[in-house]
Design an enzyme around this catalytic site. Structure first.
Site, short mmCIF file in Angstrom:
data_model
loop_
_atom_site.label_atom_id
_atom_site.label_comp_id
_atom_site.label_asym_id
_atom_site.label_seq_id
_atom_site.Cartn_x
_atom_site.Cartn_y
_atom_site.Cartn_z
N LYS A 16 0.84 -1.22 0.00
CA LYS A 16 0.00 0.00 0.00
C LYS A 16 0.86 1.25 0.00
O LYS A 16 2.05 1.22 0.35
CB LYS A 16 -0.94 0.02 1.22
CG LYS A 16 -0.25 -0.06 2.59
CD LYS A 16 0.25 1.26 3.16
CE LYS A 16 1.06 1.08 4.42
NZ LYS A 16 1.83 2.26 4.84
N ASP A 143 -1.62 -2.44 9.93
CA ASP A 143 -1.90 -2.34 8.49
C ASP A 143 -2.48 -3.63 7.92
O ASP A 143 -2.87 -3.66 6.75
CB ASP A 143 -0.60 -2.03 7.71
CG ASP A 143 -0.13 -0.60 7.93
OD1 ASP A 143 -0.95 0.25 8.32
OD2 ASP A 143 1.06 -0.34 7.68
O1 C5P Z 1 0.77 -2.29 14.59
P1 C5P Z 1 2.18 -2.51 14.16
O2 C5P Z 1 2.82 -3.69 14.83
O3 C5P Z 1 2.34 -2.56 12.68
O4 C5P Z 1 2.95 -1.22 14.63
C1 C5P Z 1 4.35 -1.21 14.73
C2 C5P Z 1 4.75 -0.06 15.63
O5 C5P Z 1 4.49 1.17 14.95
C3 C5P Z 1 3.99 0.04 16.94
O6 C5P Z 1 4.59 -0.75 17.93
C4 C5P Z 1 4.10 1.52 17.25
O7 C5P Z 1 5.38 1.82 17.77
C5 C5P Z 1 4.03 2.16 15.87
N1 C5P Z 1 2.65 2.55 15.51
C6 C5P Z 1 2.08 3.62 16.15
N2 C5P Z 1 0.79 4.01 15.84
C7 C5P Z 1 0.10 3.35 14.87
C8 C5P Z 1 0.68 2.26 14.19
C9 C5P Z 1 1.96 1.88 14.54
O8 C5P Z 1 2.69 4.25 17.03
N3 C5P Z 1 -1.14 3.77 14.58
#
Ligand code: C5P
Length: 311
Positions: A16, A143
């Protein structure tokens, strides 16, 4: 444990680009509240599930050597989740064929998790509802639900509260893939550091509401789409990876309508007039020496697709 031999199942999922990525604040759970507009791109990873004595992961394609093949890989977690939900033994080999840039801010790992959930649901005959798979997707990462859904969507919350967006035109992109990756948590931390500085709102003004962009997508108004692309994480990505400024400038000089850092970066995405213009911009950008690799892609495209099994 007796391993049941079944025919392999493959599923693919798209990467994406965020046409709009607005950061609305840091939440108590450590995540950031987002307002984002996703567009699924025609770069897809494929995950193939086949019988094995134990759970194992292999990877082929661009950047394969950088990808973990242990329990930290989202496909491993996805297989365990689906197997547990249907009471099966997770005796599967998961093969990832990578096409989405690794650690590039294009949801490559998330696409793999999404594809693995759906391929495993089919492989184990688990019969899980789409909503159950979407809940598992969010547990895998912010995502992942969008990689399941595909198309174009407005995302709120962590980015997982998704509403489909009316999108009347195919967008043609050139992607400049950087020499190294950027860690998503590190980019969000840098965003917080920059936002805490005095006068942050005047130095890096927030991109605001996506309303004009959403109207332009619905009307197929390419100049307005180009003028309203925006990413609140871009300043943080540029702060951690200053050379990206040269990449962004080179893309504009090569004739792109607009360019921005994709998600948390460091991939830079350039919107082009049409497919021919994207080819011309990609050739020029490849010659400018400002990135490791250049790819073209278009979108929106569908989300997770389970491939027909050959009988
Ligand atoms: O959800 P995901 O594991 O992909 O997110 C990775 C990291 O990115 C999270 O641990 C956080 O530090 C950051 N993140 C965030 N806010 C979001 C998505 C991701 O702070 N909405």
């Amino acid at each position: 444990m007796l391993t049941v031999v079944r025919p392999p199942v493959s599923a693919s999922a798209p990467g994406k680009v965020n046409l709009h990525l607005g950061v609305d604040g840091l939440r108590g759970d450590g995540y950031h509240e987002l307002t984002t507009v996703f567009c699924a791109l025609s770069l897809r990873d494929t995950v193939t599930v086949s019988t094995s004595d134990t759970l194992r992961v292999t990877v082929s394609g661009e950047g394969a050597e950088q990808i973990p093949t242990d329990h930290t890989n989202l496909v491993w977690k996805a297989a365990e989740m689906v197997a547990e939900a249907c009471g099966a033994y997770p005796g599967v080999a998961l093969h990832i064929d990578k096409n989405i840039p690794v650690a590039g801010g294009m949801a490559g790992g998330s696409a793999d998790g999404a594809a693995a959930l759906f391929a495993c649901n089919e492989y184990f005959h688990a019969g899980l509802e789409r909503q159950t798979l979407l809940d598992m997707a969010l547990e895998l990462g912010s995502d992942v639900p969008f990689c399941v859904m595909g198309g174009s969507a407005l995302g709120h919350g962590r980015g997982e509260q998704l509403l489909p967006v009316l999108h009347r035109t195919t967008l043609h992109w050139v992607l400049a893939i950087a020499h190294r990756g950027l860690s998503t948590p590190a980019v969000f931390r840098e965003y917080d550091r920059l936002a805490a500085r005095p006068h942050a709102h005047t130095t890096n003004p927030p991109i605001g509401s996506p309303d004009v962009l959403l109207q332009a997508l619905a009307g197929g108004d390419l100049p307005t789409i180009a003028a309203t692309l925006g990413n609140d994480l871009q300043a943080a990505a540029l702060s951690l990876y200053p050379e990206l400024r040269y990449t962004l400038r080179a893309g504009q000089e090569a004739g792109a309508l607009a360019g921005l850092v994709s998600g948390s970066g460091p991939t830079c995405a350039f919107l082009c007039e049409d497919a021919n213009s994207a080819l011309a911009v990609s050739a020029e950008l490849a010659g400018a020496g400002v990135c490791r690799m250049v790819r073209t892609a278009s979108g929106p495209v569908p989300g997770v697709t389970v491939e027909e099994q050959a009988n």
